[in-house]
Scaffold this active site. Sequence first.
Site, PDB file in Angstrom:
ATOM      1  CG  ASP A  45      -1.918  -1.156   1.185  1.00 31.65           C
ATOM      2  OD1 ASP A  45      -2.295  -1.589   0.080  1.00 31.65           O
ATOM      3  OD2 ASP A  45      -2.300  -1.632   2.268  1.00 31.65           O
ATOM      4  CD  GLU A 219      -9.021  -2.591  -2.133  1.00 26.04           C
ATOM      5  OE1 GLU A 219      -9.577  -2.593  -1.025  1.00 26.04           O
ATOM      6  OE2 GLU A 219      -8.167  -3.437  -2.466  1.00 26.04           O
TER       7      GLU A 219
HETATM    8  O1  FUB Z   1      -3.596  -3.664   2.609  1.00 27.83           O
HETATM    9  C1  FUB Z   1      -4.942  -3.929   2.776  1.00 27.83           C
HETATM   10  C2  FUB Z   1      -5.742  -3.565   1.556  1.00 27.83           C
HETATM   11  O2  FUB Z   1      -5.236  -4.215   0.404  1.00 27.83           O
HETATM   12  C3  FUB Z   1      -5.731  -2.107   1.183  1.00 27.83           C
HETATM   13  O3  FUB Z   1      -6.558  -1.333   1.972  1.00 27.83           O
HETATM   14  C4  FUB Z   1      -6.156  -2.179  -0.241  1.00 27.83           C
HETATM   15  O4  FUB Z   1      -5.960  -1.014  -0.975  1.00 27.83           O
HETATM   16  C5  FUB Z   1      -5.367  -3.363  -0.723  1.00 27.83           C
HETATM   17  O5  FUB Z   1      -4.105  -2.978  -1.170  1.00 27.83           O
END
Ligand code: FUB
Length: 326
Positions: A45, A219
């Site tokens: 991330d 996301e």
């Molecule tokens: O690292 C957890 C989750 O995985 C993040 O919030 C998302 O963006 C994905 O990368």
Amino acid sequence: MKQLSIIFSFLFILTAITVHAEQANGDTTFTSNGNPVITHKYTADPAVLVYKDKFYLYTGHDECPPRENRYVMKEWLVFSTEDLVHWTEHPIPLNTSAFTWAKGDAWASQVIERNGKFYWYVAAEHKDIHGKSIGVAVSDSPTGPFKDARGSALITNNMTTQFTKISWDDIDPTVIIDDKGQAYLFWGNTQCYYVKLKENMIETDGPIIPVTNLPHFTEAPWIHKYKGWYYLSYAVGFPEKIAYSMSRNIAGPWEYKGILNEIAGNSNTNHQAIVQFKNNWYFVYHNGGINTEGGSYRRSVCIDKLFYNKDGTIKRIQMTSEGVGR
Ligand code: FUB
């Protein structure tokens, strides 16, 4: 001749390994050898802050044991570099225990500077309010130490249940300050949202607004600006690719422009940051590229170049093993 080949083999091994050196202040230096950039721990991330000609890379820290498949992310990390080759890892700047309201894992985050202070927006599970929340920590230095700026979460799941019923939609914060000095926080899973922030960067200023016309939004929104265009890049589908939309206005309407990056190999997620650094643009993301245990829960940050077309659209990213900087 045999001696020469031994010397060459030795030199090859020397350049292929990451060299670490610990300093008195707790910083560690190392040299990257392409992608993944960091090979001595799993990093996920990515978010990048370019400040005073330095590239600050903020990441999560994947610590899931081999052969298990779940997120284990207890802390956030910070690295810095001036040339994308020679890196400094700074002492652990932040973990979820800095937020009295938070528990569990350290989800994706972003740091932004305003008036000499550094604001770190993070997501974590809330102890008392069901679901994920977004909080903000502050520091006088890009490398910390950071402390909770509010003593409470900035966004909680119950603020967005009128838009979506899931409890994990309030994750993946990204912040931008526009040319007039107005700060905006974007975030989301399944549904993307934004809200204005007050000048103090730690309070919202107005309603939470769902962002429309982001097809297949999963996301990981990231906002950046280039030549009068705003770009909202984000993860689509699952396993994730990264797509993007463009707008002349940060409040939209957004026009979908297609896929920017393909699935990152053996990682279900891709989570990008897009920044300009010393006249080049970079696409920073994660894959599961460390042999042999790398994967969706043991991810690694990579950096590749990003190029624009004349009309402002972005060329498809080419993920490489060579990476950047050399
Ligand atoms: O690292 C957890 C989750 O995985 C993040 O919030 C998302 O963006 C994905 O990368």
